[in-house]
Scaffold this motif. Structure first.
Motif, mmCIF file in Angstrom:
data_model
loop_
_atom_site.group_PDB
_atom_site.id
_atom_site.type_symbol
_atom_site.label_atom_id
_atom_site.label_comp_id
_atom_site.label_asym_id
_atom_site.label_seq_id
_atom_site.Cartn_x
_atom_site.Cartn_y
_atom_site.Cartn_z
ATOM 1 N N ARG A 74 0.904 -1.155 0.000
ATOM 2 C CA ARG A 74 0.000 0.000 0.000
ATOM 3 C C ARG A 74 0.943 1.204 0.000
ATOM 4 O O ARG A 74 1.542 1.529 1.020
ATOM 5 N N ILE A 151 -10.264 -9.909 -1.722
ATOM 6 C CA ILE A 151 -11.077 -10.994 -1.143
ATOM 7 C C ILE A 151 -12.468 -10.490 -0.777
ATOM 8 O O ILE A 151 -13.372 -11.269 -0.555
ATOM 9 N N ASP A 152 -12.633 -9.168 -0.710
ATOM 10 C CA ASP A 152 -13.889 -8.607 -0.190
ATOM 11 C C ASP A 152 -15.072 -8.659 -1.167
ATOM 12 O O ASP A 152 -16.200 -8.465 -0.767
ATOM 13 N N MET A 194 -13.209 -10.769 7.636
ATOM 14 C CA MET A 194 -12.784 -9.501 7.030
ATOM 15 C C MET A 194 -13.925 -8.827 6.265
ATOM 16 O O MET A 194 -14.933 -9.460 5.946
ATOM 17 N N GLY A 195 -13.715 -7.585 5.930
ATOM 18 C CA GLY A 195 -14.719 -6.816 5.210
ATOM 19 C C GLY A 195 -14.978 -5.504 5.935
ATOM 20 O O GLY A 195 -15.867 -5.402 6.767
ATOM 21 N N ARG A 196 -14.124 -4.525 5.640
ATOM 22 C CA ARG A 196 -14.241 -3.234 6.327
ATOM 23 C C ARG A 196 -15.479 -2.472 5.893
ATOM 24 O O ARG A 196 -16.156 -1.848 6.669
ATOM 25 N N GLU A 250 -15.857 -7.227 9.996
ATOM 26 C CA GLU A 250 -15.087 -6.283 10.824
ATOM 27 C C GLU A 250 -15.655 -4.860 10.756
ATOM 28 O O GLU A 250 -15.447 -4.064 11.662
ATOM 29 N N HIS A 288 -5.871 -13.058 8.859
ATOM 30 C CA HIS A 288 -5.275 -13.226 7.523
ATOM 31 C C HIS A 288 -5.252 -14.646 6.993
ATOM 32 O O HIS A 288 -4.844 -14.845 5.854
ATOM 33 N N ARG A 291 -7.007 -14.609 3.831
ATOM 34 C CA ARG A 291 -6.417 -14.031 2.622
ATOM 35 C C ARG A 291 -5.299 -14.884 2.043
ATOM 36 O O ARG A 291 -4.996 -14.818 0.854
#
Ligand code: F6P
Length: 370
Positions: A74, A151-152, A194-196, A250, A288, A291
């Motif tokens: 990132r 992955i989202d 996961m999944g903001r 999440e 993780h 992922r």
């Protein structure tokens, strides 16, 4: 010969290696030179050994490898114009004509910005004397094509993003393991996935494992979830059910937009006060493991088909072509305008059709407990 570079960016996802393999081999097959930019935009800004020519055999065996073998990051520097200026210079110095980027919507939005700024970046490189007119002359138009790797499954306009089904499979496998121990001890488990911003993983995992409750960001609980949960779990337990599974994304929110954290769900399930559920409750944050690991067959196929199509899209693009990404719609690989999908994602909150949700969740035990 055209020089086509491929790069992976943002959070990794299973299937990214399949994308790189497909791009490299299709480019070579189409008589182009293939390059890989290592470490995402970071590599583009750093240049040098981060940009490497790839041969057919370099990607042998990559379909069954997890993560991304060319690295990802990132990258903060690319958010600023000086970073993008250096990236443009490195592209020209390496003779790269086109870039195929596999990443999430943030990475792809960055790509579109880079493309729209391209003429002004070249101009600045020439005026500052970093590159000559002759050096930049062959690179007046930058071609960029996106492939959504995340992955989202969080981008509108495509049925699936590369990696989402691998992560979903992994979650289901983990929930199955947890169910066994939950039943043995008659426990409740709050499982964070996961999944903001996007609840696709949590929702589909809930449907696929028959979970008792699912909390997601997009569809805040309309009812008083505390009341519902007490009622339903009480009923279950009276019927002799030995496990309670709650899946929470999440980024889950309640109807007032407040974040729902696993601890508060646990507190409710474990409440020992009069009328409380009093369940022995554990929290598992999958993290993780969701992922990492190898890609499931679907992601291997998706990444391969999309990688092939991305090279064709790059070769057929004209200066007027809008920046596109490669989507999967009703089992067909198609090209779509990138920024429209990014915009729709912001407006619509992808993936969750409330009606489907209701229908699927009505299969859980709770509905027939009486
Ligand atoms: O965007 C993909 C994702 O896996 C999100 O679901 C999660 O919130 C985030 O990445 C985690 O990022 P990091 O690995 O940088 O902590």
């Amino acid at each position: 010969k055209k020089k086509i570079a491929v790069m992976t960016s943002g959070g990794d996802s299973p299937g990214m290696n399949g994308v790189v393999r497909a791009v490299v081999r299709t480019a070579i097959h189409m008589d182009c030179d293939a390059y890989a930019v290592y470490e995402g935009y970071e590599g583009l800004v750093r240049g040098g050994n981060f940009i490497r020519k790839m041969e057919w055999h370099d990607v042998r065996g990559w379909l069954s490898e997890g993560g991304t073998l060319i690295g990802t990051a990132r990258c903060m520097a690319f958010y600023e114009r000086p970073g993008r200026l250096t990236a443009a210079k490195n592209m020209v110095l390496n003779g790269i004509d086109a870039l195929i980027i596999c990443g999430g919507d943030g990475s792809l939005t960055g790509a579109d910005r880079f493309r729209s700024e391209w003429p002004s970046l070249l101009e600045e490189l020439v005026t500052s004397g970093e590159l000559s007119e002759d050096q930049v002359a062959p690179y007046q138009h930058l071609n960029i094509v996106g492939i959504v790797g995340s992955i989202d499954n969080d981008l509108s306009g495509t049925d699936a993003t590369v990696g989402c089904y691998s992560a979903l499979s992994r979650i289901c496998e983990m929930v199955d393991y947890i169910e066994a121990t939950a039943s043995s001890h008659s426990r409740a488990f709050v499982i964070e996935v996961m999944g903001r911003h996007c609840g696709w993983l949590a929702l589909l995992a809930g449907v696929a494992t028959g979970a008792d409750f699912v909390f997601i960001p997009e569809r805040p609980q309309e009812h008083d979830w505390r009341k519902d949960m007490r009622l339903v779990v009480n009923r279950h337990r009276k019927l002799g059910k030995r496990k309670t599974i709650v899946i929470v994304a999440e980024g889950a929110r309640d109807k007032d937009g407040n974040k729902i954290v696993p601890e508060e769900i646990k507190d409710l399930l474990a409440d020992k006060a009069e009328g409380g559920l009093g369940l022995d409750t554990r929290i598992t944050t999958l993290g993780h493991v969701q992922r990492g690991g190898t890609a499931v067959a679907y992601d291997r196929v998706l990444s391969t088909l999309q990688g092939v199509e991305a090279v064709h899209a790059v070769l057929e693009a004209t200066p007027d072509t809008e920046t596109c990404f490669i989507a999967m719609n009703e089992n067909k690989i198609v090209r779509k305008p990138l920024m429209k999908a990014v915009q729709e994602t912001k407006e619509l909150a992808k993936a969750v059709d409330a009606k489907d949700f209701e229908k699927a969740m009505s299969l859980r035990d709770a509905e027939f407990a009486d």
